[in-house]
Design a protein around this motif. Structure first.
Motif, PDB file in Angstrom:
ATOM      1  N   ALA A 197      -4.874  -4.128   4.367  1.00 40.38           N
ATOM      2  CA  ALA A 197      -3.699  -5.031   4.064  1.00 40.38           C
ATOM      3  C   ALA A 197      -4.049  -6.375   4.617  1.00 40.38           C
ATOM      4  CB  ALA A 197      -2.591  -4.190   4.802  1.00 40.38           C
TER       5      ALA A 197
ATOM      6  N   MET B  13       6.461  -3.611   5.149  1.00 39.84           N
ATOM      7  CA  MET B  13       5.191  -3.741   4.683  1.00 39.84           C
ATOM      8  C   MET B  13       5.669  -4.706   3.470  1.00 39.84           C
ATOM      9  SD  MET B  13       2.003  -2.819   4.461  1.00 39.84           S
ATOM     10  CE  MET B  13       1.230  -3.930   3.481  1.00 39.84           C
TER      11      MET B  13
ATOM     12  N   PHE C  95       0.946  -1.280   0.085  1.00 39.82           N
ATOM     13  CA  PHE C  95       0.077   0.020   0.036  1.00 39.82           C
ATOM     14  C   PHE C  95       0.946   1.339   0.012  1.00 39.82           C
ATOM     15  CE2 PHE C  95      -2.674  -3.485   1.463  1.00 39.82           C
ATOM     16  CZ  PHE C  95      -3.954  -3.218   0.994  1.00 39.82           C
ATOM     17  N   GLN C  96       0.129   2.290  -0.431  1.00 40.56           N
ATOM     18  CA  GLN C  96       0.649   3.599  -0.297  1.00 40.56           C
ATOM     19  C   GLN C  96       1.336   4.211   1.002  1.00 40.56           C
ATOM     20  OE1 GLN C  96      -1.472   6.408  -2.096  1.00 40.56           O
ATOM     21  NE2 GLN C  96      -0.543   8.162  -1.804  1.00 40.56           N
ATOM     22  N   GLU C  97       0.593   4.334   2.053  1.00 34.76           N
ATOM     23  CA  GLU C  97       0.937   4.844   3.264  1.00 34.76           C
ATOM     24  C   GLU C  97       1.339   3.742   4.057  1.00 34.76           C
ATOM     25  OE1 GLU C  97       2.361   6.910   5.570  1.00 34.76           O
ATOM     26  OE2 GLU C  97       1.112   8.342   4.342  1.00 34.76           O
TER      27      GLU C  97
ATOM     28  N   HIS D  29      -7.607  -7.373  14.138  1.00 38.78           N
ATOM     29  CA  HIS D  29      -7.073  -5.929  14.137  1.00 38.78           C
ATOM     30  C   HIS D  29      -8.267  -4.841  14.487  1.00 38.78           C
ATOM     31  CE1 HIS D  29      -3.914  -7.134  11.778  1.00 38.78           C
ATOM     32  NE2 HIS D  29      -4.710  -8.330  11.345  1.00 38.78           N
TER      33      HIS D  29
ATOM     34  N   MET E  84       2.414   3.697   7.267  1.00 38.88           N
ATOM     35  CA  MET E  84       1.971   4.030   8.468  1.00 38.88           C
ATOM     36  C   MET E  84       0.593   3.350   8.662  1.00 38.88           C
ATOM     37  SD  MET E  84       3.271   5.326  11.313  1.00 38.88           S
ATOM     38  CE  MET E  84       2.594   4.008  12.557  1.00 38.88           C
ATOM     39  N   LEU E  85      -0.206   3.780   7.802  1.00 34.68           N
ATOM     40  CA  LEU E  85      -1.594   3.067   7.921  1.00 34.68           C
ATOM     41  C   LEU E  85      -2.029   1.748   7.724  1.00 34.68           C
ATOM     42  CD1 LEU E  85      -3.344   6.523   6.332  1.00 34.68           C
ATOM     43  CD2 LEU E  85      -3.038   5.952   8.525  1.00 34.68           C
ATOM     44  N   ALA E  86      -0.839   1.197   6.698  1.00 34.26           N
ATOM     45  CA  ALA E  86      -1.068  -0.118   6.280  1.00 34.26           C
ATOM     46  C   ALA E  86      -0.685  -1.142   7.341  1.00 34.26           C
ATOM     47  CB  ALA E  86      -0.360  -0.305   5.020  1.00 34.26           C
ATOM     48  N   LEU E  87      -0.219  -0.913   8.374  1.00 33.40           N
ATOM     49  CA  LEU E  87       0.548  -1.718   9.375  1.00 33.40           C
ATOM     50  C   LEU E  87      -0.385  -1.554  10.574  1.00 33.40           C
ATOM     51  CD1 LEU E  87       4.178  -1.199   8.864  1.00 33.40           C
ATOM     52  CD2 LEU E  87       3.101  -3.460   8.363  1.00 33.40           C
ATOM     53  N   ASP E  88      -0.684  -2.395  11.482  1.00 31.08           N
ATOM     54  CA  ASP E  88      -1.566  -2.141  12.479  1.00 31.08           C
ATOM     55  C   ASP E  88      -0.835  -1.966  13.554  1.00 31.08           C
ATOM     56  OD1 ASP E  88      -3.286  -2.739  14.758  1.00 31.08           O
ATOM     57  OD2 ASP E  88      -4.271  -4.495  13.870  1.00 31.08           O
ATOM     58  N   PRO E  89      -1.165  -0.425  13.999  1.00 34.98           N
ATOM     59  CA  PRO E  89      -0.310  -0.180  15.285  1.00 34.98           C
ATOM     60  C   PRO E  89      -0.118  -0.731  16.461  1.00 34.98           C
ATOM     61  CG  PRO E  89      -2.466   1.145  14.872  1.00 34.98           C
ATOM     62  CD  PRO E  89      -2.261   0.162  13.742  1.00 34.98           C
ATOM     63  N   VAL E  90      -1.102  -1.444  16.646  1.00 39.50           N
ATOM     64  CA  VAL E  90      -0.908  -2.307  18.068  1.00 39.50           C
ATOM     65  C   VAL E  90      -0.122  -3.533  18.160  1.00 39.50           C
ATOM     66  CG1 VAL E  90      -3.194  -1.099  19.011  1.00 39.50           C
ATOM     67  CG2 VAL E  90      -3.194  -3.429  17.873  1.00 39.50           C
TER      68      VAL E  90
ATOM     69  N   ASN F 127      -7.745  -2.251  18.184  1.00 44.36           N
ATOM     70  CA  ASN F 127      -7.549  -0.993  17.982  1.00 44.36           C
ATOM     71  C   ASN F 127      -8.660  -0.307  18.644  1.00 44.36           C
ATOM     72  OD1 ASN F 127      -5.141  -0.286  16.405  1.00 44.36           O
ATOM     73  ND2 ASN F 127      -5.921  -2.005  15.269  1.00 44.36           N
TER      74      ASN F 127
ATOM     75  N   ASP G 275      -5.940   1.537   5.974  1.00 41.87           N
ATOM     76  CA  ASP G 275      -5.408   0.703   5.180  1.00 41.87           C
ATOM     77  C   ASP G 275      -4.933  -0.647   5.928  1.00 41.87           C
ATOM     78  OD1 ASP G 275      -5.608   2.174   2.887  1.00 41.87           O
ATOM     79  OD2 ASP G 275      -3.514   2.930   3.011  1.00 41.87           O
ATOM     80  N   PHE G 276      -4.523  -0.706   7.064  1.00 42.54           N
ATOM     81  CA  PHE G 276      -4.121  -1.932   7.514  1.00 42.54           C
ATOM     82  C   PHE G 276      -5.221  -3.153   7.727  1.00 42.54           C
ATOM     83  CE2 PHE G 276      -5.096   0.246  11.400  1.00 42.54           C
ATOM     84  CZ  PHE G 276      -5.943  -0.706  12.216  1.00 42.54           C
TER      85      PHE G 276
ATOM     86  N   ARG H  41       1.002   5.870  19.964  1.00 45.12           N
ATOM     87  CA  ARG H  41       1.420   5.617  19.033  1.00 45.12           C
ATOM     88  C   ARG H  41       0.762   6.514  17.894  1.00 45.12           C
ATOM     89  NH1 ARG H  41      -3.175   1.276  20.853  1.00 45.12           N
ATOM     90  NH2 ARG H  41      -4.650   2.506  19.991  1.00 45.12           N
ATOM     91  N   ARG H  42       1.138   6.502  16.428  1.00 43.55           N
ATOM     92  CA  ARG H  42       0.626   7.245  15.644  1.00 43.55           C
ATOM     93  C   ARG H  42       1.147   8.768  15.609  1.00 43.55           C
ATOM     94  NH1 ARG H  42      -5.280   5.193  14.165  1.00 43.55           N
ATOM     95  NH2 ARG H  42      -4.748   3.701  15.500  1.00 43.55           N
TER      96      ARG H  42
ATOM     97  N   HIS I 197       5.098   2.345  14.775  1.00 41.18           N
ATOM     98  CA  HIS I 197       5.349   3.993  15.146  1.00 41.18           C
ATOM     99  C   HIS I 197       6.947   3.846  15.611  1.00 41.18           C
ATOM    100  CE1 HIS I 197       4.512   2.650  19.434  1.00 41.18           C
ATOM    101  NE2 HIS I 197       5.543   3.411  19.689  1.00 41.18           N
TER     102      HIS I 197
ATOM    103  N   TYR J 269       7.167  -1.901  17.066  1.00 43.76           N
ATOM    104  CA  TYR J 269       6.070  -1.433  16.675  1.00 43.76           C
ATOM    105  C   TYR J 269       6.256  -0.443  15.397  1.00 43.76           C
ATOM    106  CZ  TYR J 269       3.771  -3.866  20.866  1.00 43.76           C
ATOM    107  OH  TYR J 269       3.410  -4.503  21.455  1.00 43.76           O
TER     108      TYR J 269
END
Lengths: 327, 293
Positions: free
Chosen positions: B190, A167, A99-101, B205, A103-109, B209, B186-187, B292-293, A156, A154
């Motif tokens: 993904a 990714m 994917f393009q982004e 997922h 940061m958004l395409a990997l689950d942050p948790v 979250n 996206d995730f 995070r983020r 982040h 993680y």
């Protein structure tokens, strides 16, 4: 081409329409084929339907609101006819996506290693330890420094380029036959972009994968692709080998795109831009969608959809002005 | 040809788990820690009240009514029936905290379930769940709690049921909006692109979250629940005398407000302290979890 030759990916007359308060005809009759180990670059501006085409290949579009018609075959699978279970097996194993982004395409948790291992476990039906081992190999493969440590990082905690590498590791973990990349370098800065592109190109060759790159950056498309397909308003207006597209563009839109890059432009001279904006896609096009912006427009342009014309071997253009190669 | 220059390996701090880093941040947050200590003291005192050597909270004395704070033998004085205030306040915490926590916990479970379902499934299911909860949200929460309690009849169990009903809609709403947000990230695509089934996506997922923000919101409801529970008791819809409960005590001591205003204010002070404590902890939790983020 012999009769027994069967490309790995074959898309025929693909139409994608989004239903809703107003209809959007996002993709209007796209055909292409892709061989094993080949890289196709799909080039086009925002809203030209390139990402939608890519997502349709994995059936990632919201089912309730999309109408897909046409044919998509990847390997031996008829993608549009797959049952949910078979579709889940197909995704990630036969074809997977970047994917393009990142940061958004990997689950942050979850940690990077966990996420890769999850996909591996799902497809290879192996244990946690083996999956983790594979995750480590993948991180090494995409050249993430100190991979053993990054396994427990993680998203982040990583930089943008590193995340995109992770990714890629995730997408390639199950050794797919086709890699779909949706603007994989757009969100990265220029120096990282080229590293990621070279890495992708190298991995693609190493693993013998076919790949489809969607991008709006001509430089990227030329760098990584064997063939380029130029999309405009949901249709492929021109397709051919990279050299043919760059040296002998036939469609006025392609020529416009090539003229509007900064490369080779004279200092102090204004860049050539294509006037106007892409059409709204609320209705299916009845003529050439580019006609309203075209400098060389003819009366017959808006009367019917222009047919694909073979301008040179394996080089097609959908323009009434294109002259077919004399047989 | 551009060389594939490797990024210079940096010295990386060993990566801690997510919850470990949240804990670290909480420990550094002084306000939250003070509140946690106060709340823990009150909760533990309530739980272990029988072992603290307190006076019997039910035994009154006609001759020792409304003794002021600091009377020997009655550290916090006595109430209108001569019962030891300290003992009643501590024993009162048992019921008050129970009424504060249980409805919120119930609502957290039910509301998250409804909200996540609505957010993930969307369409008609979403409309059905969310419009129904809108009906409940249209009433002011106090009114709704009183109405349901009144319909069900007085009693602790009924006030817990009515408070649960009051808290389900706001939690469902938060859960729904967070789920819709997360679902479009996206995730999720993904994960789907790497072959995860819908069930895996929800379980792995979405849930992980979404639960954080809902949990933070729910902790902020604990104080509301306590105040509403106390309110129901005050109106005679919750606990029955002579049971010690802060809201009920506030009600019965109301008559003594001109004689011993400080004593009459004590149960209110407890409610205030505990609810503000939960609110501040909820704030601290939110900022600690937002790493995070």
């Amino acid at each position: 081409m012999t009769a027994t030759h069967r490309p790995l990916v074959e898309v025929k007359d693909l139409h994608v329409r989004f239903r809703g308060e107003r209809n959007v005809h996002a993709v209007n009759g796209v055909d292409f084929a892709l061989d094993r180990g080949e890289v196709l670059g799909i080039l086009g501006e925002s809203g030209s339907g390139k990402s939608v085409t890519l997502k349709a290949l994995l059936r990632l579009l919201p089912e309730k609101r999309t109408v897909i018609s046409g044919q998509i075959r990847v390997g031996n699978e008829d993608v549009l006819a797959l049952e949910p279970e078979a579709l889940a097996d197909f995704r990630g194993k036969t074809a997977s996506m970047i994917f393009q982004e990142p940061m958004l395409a990997l689950d942050p948790v979850y940690t990077i290693g966990w996420q890769i291992a999850e996909a591996v476990e799902r497809h290879e039906k192996c244990g946690r330890d083996a999956a983790r081992q594979r995750a480590l190999e993948m991180l090494e493969r995409v050249r993430i420094p100190s991979p053993a440590r990054r396994l427990d990082a993680y998203p982040h905690e990583m930089s943008g380029g590193m995340r995109q590498r992770a990714m890629i590791a995730l997408a390639l973990a199950c050794k797919p036959q086709v890699l779909l990349a949706d603007e994989p370098t757009t969100a990265l800065d220029a120096t990282v972009q080229i590293q990621i592109l070279l890495l992708l190109r190298e991995l693609q060759r190493e693993l013998g994968m076919a790949a489809i790159f969607v991008t709006h950056d001509i430089g990227v498309a030329v760098e990584v692709s064997d063939r380029i397909a130029v999309m405009y308003a949901g249709r492929i207006v021109e397709t051919g080998k990279v050299a043919d597209i760059v040296r002998r563009p036939s469609h006025p839109y392609t020529r416009g795109l090539l003229a509007s890059t900064v490369h080779g432009a004279m200092r102090g001279k204004r860049l050539d831009a294509i006037p106007g904006a892409p059409p709204s896609l609320n209705e299916a096009p009845s003529g050439c969608s580019f006609a309203p912006r075209c400098k060389e427009v003819l009366p017959e342009c808006s009367q019917s959809l222009p047919q694909a014309v073979t301008v040179s071997p394996a080089h097609l253009s959908r323009c009434v002005r294109s002259t077919p190669v004399t047989a | 040809m551009v060389s594939l220059a490797e990024p210079v390996p940096l010295i990386i701090a060993p990566s801690r788990g997510y919850w470990a880093s949240v804990g670290q941040r909480l420990l550094r947050d002084k306000v939250t820690m003070v509140c946690v200590v106060i709340l823990l003291t009150i909760i533990l005192a309530a739980i272990f009240a029988p072992y603290l050597g307190l006076a019997d909270p039910y035994r009154g004395s006609i001759i020792r009514r409304l003794r002021p704070i600091g009377t020997p033998g009655y550290l916090l004085g006595t109430d209108e029936q001569g019962r030891d205030m300290l003992a009643r306040l501590i024993y009162g915490g048992r019921l008050s905290l129970f009424i504060g926590l249980l409805p919120v916990f119930n609502a957290f479970v039910i509301g998250s379930l409804l909200g996540i379902t609505a957010g993930f499934v969307g369409g008609k299911v979403n409309a059905a769940i969310m419009r129904t909860s809108d009906v409940f949200l249209a009433f002011p929460s106090v009114l709704l709690a009183v109405a349901i309690s009144g319909a069900l009849g007085a009693g602790i169990l009924n006030s817990i049921v009515s408070l649960t009903i009051v808290f389900v809609p706001p939690i469902a709403r938060i859960a729904e909006s967070v789920t819709t947000q997360v679902r479009s990230l996206d995730f999720v695509d993904a994960a789907r692109a790497s072959g995860a089934s819908s069930w895996t996506i929800i379980r792995v997922h979405i849930l992980n979250n979404v639960l954080g923000p809902i949990f933070v919101y729910a902790t902020s409801l604990i104080s509301v629940s306590m105040i509403l529970g106390a309110g129901l008791s005050f109106l005679g819809l919750g606990t029955k005398p002579p049971e010690p409960e802060w809201g009920l005590m506030l009600n019965t001591l109301r008559t003594a407000i001109y004689v011993q205003p400080w004593i009459a204010a004590l149960p209110g002070a407890m409610i205030f302290m505990v609810s503000i404590g939960f609110n501040l902890v909820s704030d601290g939790l939110r900022s600690a979890m937002d790493v995070r983020r």
